[in-house]
Design a protein around this motif. Structure first.
Motif, PDB file in Angstrom:
ATOM      1  N   THR A   1      42.234  33.371  43.690  1.00 49.40           N
ATOM      2  CA  THR A   1      42.173  33.267  45.067  1.00 49.40           C
ATOM      3  C   THR A   1      43.536  32.001  45.352  1.00 49.40           C
ATOM      4  O   THR A   1      44.150  31.893  44.745  1.00 49.40           O
ATOM      5  N   LYS A   2      43.263  31.809  46.856  1.00 47.51           N
ATOM      6  CA  LYS A   2      44.374  30.887  47.331  1.00 47.51           C
ATOM      7  C   LYS A   2      43.795  29.494  47.365  1.00 47.51           C
ATOM      8  O   LYS A   2      44.098  28.687  48.029  1.00 47.51           O
TER       9      LYS A   2
ATOM     10  N   SER B   1      43.887  25.609  46.338  1.00 51.49           N
ATOM     11  CA  SER B   1      44.730  24.452  46.261  1.00 51.49           C
ATOM     12  C   SER B   1      43.939  23.459  45.572  1.00 51.49           C
ATOM     13  O   SER B   1      43.046  22.753  46.193  1.00 51.49           O
TER      14      SER B   1
ATOM     15  N   SER C   1      38.585  28.362  50.658  1.00 52.78           N
ATOM     16  CA  SER C   1      39.468  29.400  49.480  1.00 52.78           C
ATOM     17  C   SER C   1      38.791  30.467  49.143  1.00 52.78           C
ATOM     18  O   SER C   1      39.403  31.399  48.502  1.00 52.78           O
TER      19      SER C   1
ATOM     20  N   VAL D   1      48.876  23.667  49.441  1.00 58.31           N
ATOM     21  CA  VAL D   1      48.209  24.711  50.022  1.00 58.31           C
ATOM     22  C   VAL D   1      49.164  25.878  50.542  1.00 58.31           C
ATOM     23  O   VAL D   1      48.921  26.987  50.327  1.00 58.31           O
ATOM     24  N   CYS D   2      50.552  25.447  51.280  1.00 61.64           N
ATOM     25  CA  CYS D   2      51.411  26.321  51.521  1.00 61.64           C
ATOM     26  C   CYS D   2      51.849  27.411  50.345  1.00 61.64           C
ATOM     27  O   CYS D   2      51.912  28.443  50.617  1.00 61.64           O
TER      28      CYS D   2
ATOM     29  N   GLN E   1      50.314  27.737  47.306  1.00 63.46           N
ATOM     30  CA  GLN E   1      49.248  28.663  46.976  1.00 63.46           C
ATOM     31  C   GLN E   1      49.035  29.744  48.033  1.00 63.46           C
ATOM     32  O   GLN E   1      48.712  31.076  47.305  1.00 63.46           O
ATOM     33  N   GLN E   2      49.185  29.705  49.215  1.00 67.62           N
ATOM     34  CA  GLN E   2      49.027  30.682  50.206  1.00 67.62           C
ATOM     35  C   GLN E   2      49.969  31.804  49.895  1.00 67.62           C
ATOM     36  O   GLN E   2      49.765  32.874  50.014  1.00 67.62           O
TER      37      GLN E   2
ATOM     38  N   TYR F   1      49.445  33.544  46.538  1.00 64.28           N
ATOM     39  CA  TYR F   1      48.299  34.426  46.703  1.00 64.28           C
ATOM     40  C   TYR F   1      48.372  35.754  47.280  1.00 64.28           C
ATOM     41  O   TYR F   1      48.411  36.903  46.875  1.00 64.28           O
ATOM     42  N   TYR F   2      49.230  35.663  48.609  1.00 68.61           N
ATOM     43  CA  TYR F   2      49.658  36.780  49.352  1.00 68.61           C
ATOM     44  C   TYR F   2      50.653  37.718  48.743  1.00 68.61           C
ATOM     45  O   TYR F   2      50.916  38.879  48.730  1.00 68.61           O
TER      46      TYR F   2
END
Length: 379
Positions: free
Chosen positions: A27-28, A30, A112, A209-210, A212-213, A216-217
């Protein structure tokens, strides 16, 4: 099938891919954001209940410094006091632990999309391989995590040192205040220090957060071949589906051939199409198609009909229309009732002729089919 392992991931993830990722626990999420939320809500809770905490701590400390003979002579009394103080301390920090538990569990699930993943609990001896452990230690992600932790520790220590250094004069006057006032004042100093730390950690959390996003993508992205493989997996292998359809058709054809001896008449065109009908006045409100076919299947239907002495009539337009607009096991279409009734009337005369003899009944000619159901076919 050989896939190009260097193929670039340019396709957007499908819904199936996203669900599959979530099932494996990817998952994304954080950790830095979650740590910041725990720190923030934890200290907010402590500040909200500061008056209650201070009053209970004062009571505990005042009781602890009141000496009595019972304390020395009775061990059970000491144990009772210890349990009482333990209960008081638990009550003091109970709201804090409740809030802490909620912050630990709720944000990761709703922010998340973390789902329960039991697949990671299965026993795998590969996890005990020391080579895999060494690879994980020197992996890029491990190095990045180490750098993040180091930066966070340096930041927390620097901010704490800076605030406490600038507050030395304020802390030095605590010894001149009364007990309850010094506790409240100390709470305020600690709260302000934690506030500075929290604001200092906000950039770290936003960066994580940025990051991990992005990770993730990036992991979700698919190659063109992966999209094709997933579609094939979801829809089924085309060759297997064709084989299944062939088997189903063969099964229906075998069952259809077994029902031909039950037919009352077979309408043909004369060799390209064959449709076998059955009509029971007592149990059916209309004639029913029990077999149909073209080409070799049509010839086989006619052969079985002759072997079982079933009447065969040539009506090209009607045969084509029945084949096109009716299904096996279903009643014939309403607009064809009149045309089929002429055929069944002839069949009834043939059955009577077989019993009584005489002149063979003349077959109906120019059987009319409604224009909307007049199927020309390709033959």
């Amino acid at each position: 099938m050989n896939h190009n392992v260097n193929e670039e991931k340019t396709e957007n993830p499908t819904e199936h891919r996203i669900k599959k990722f979530r099932k494996t626990g990817k998952t994304k999420y954080s950790r830095e954001l979650n740590s910041l939320l725990i720190l923030f809500f934890g200290f907010i809770t402590l500040w909200w209940y500061k008056d209650s905490i201070v009053s209970r701590l004062i009571k505990i400390m005042s009781d602890s410094f009141s000496f009595d003979k019972k304390i020395i002579l009775n061990n059970d009394y000491n144990l009772l006091n210890f349990l009482t103080y333990l209960k008081e301390i638990s009550l003091i920090f109970f709201p804090f632990f409740v809030v802490l538990l909620c912050v630990v569990l709720i944000p990761p699930i709703f922010l998340s999309g973390i789902a329960m993943n039991f697949q990671s609990l299965h026993c795998s001896f590969n996890k005990l391989n020391p080579l895999n452990g060494i690879k994980r230690i020197f992996a890029i992600e491990t190095i990045i995590e180490f750098i993040k932790i180091t930066i966070k520790l340096v930041l927390i220590m620097s901010l704490s040192y800076w605030y406490l250094y600038t507050s030395v004069s304020e802390m030095s006057v605590l010894i001149y205040e009364n007990f309850s006032s010094s506790l409240l004042h100390g709470f305020k100093i600690l709260f302000n220090c934690c506030t500075v730390i929290i604001f200092g950690l906000i950039p770290v959390a936003l960066f994580d957060v940025c990051l991990q996003q992005f990770k993730y993508y990036k992991q979700l992205k698919m190659t063109h071949q992966e999209v094709k493989d997933e579609f094939r997996e979801k829809e089924g292998n085309p060759s297997i589906k064709v084989r299944i359809r062939q088997e189903m058709k063969a099964s229906v054809r075998r069952r259809m051939m077994l029902d031909i001896p039950k037919a009352d008449v077979v309408i043909v065109n004369p060799i390209h199409y064959s449709v076998a009908l059955k009509y029971d006045e007592q149990n059916m409100h209309a004639p029913k198609v029990i077999a149909k076919g073209v080409g070799a299947v049509a010839l086989k239907i006619q052969m079985l009909a002759m072997q079982n002495k079933i009447s065969i009539i040539s009506a090209p337009s009607l045969a084509r229309s029945l084949y096109r607009y009716s299904d096996i096991g279903q009643y014939i279409p309403g607009p064809l009732y009149k045309a089929v009734a002429e055929v069944l009337a002839w069949v009834w005369k043939v059955k009577k002729w077989k019993k009584e003899g005489g002149v063979f009944p003349e077959k109906p000619k120019n059987i009319l089919v409604p224009s909307e159901l007049n199927f020309k076919g390709d033959r």
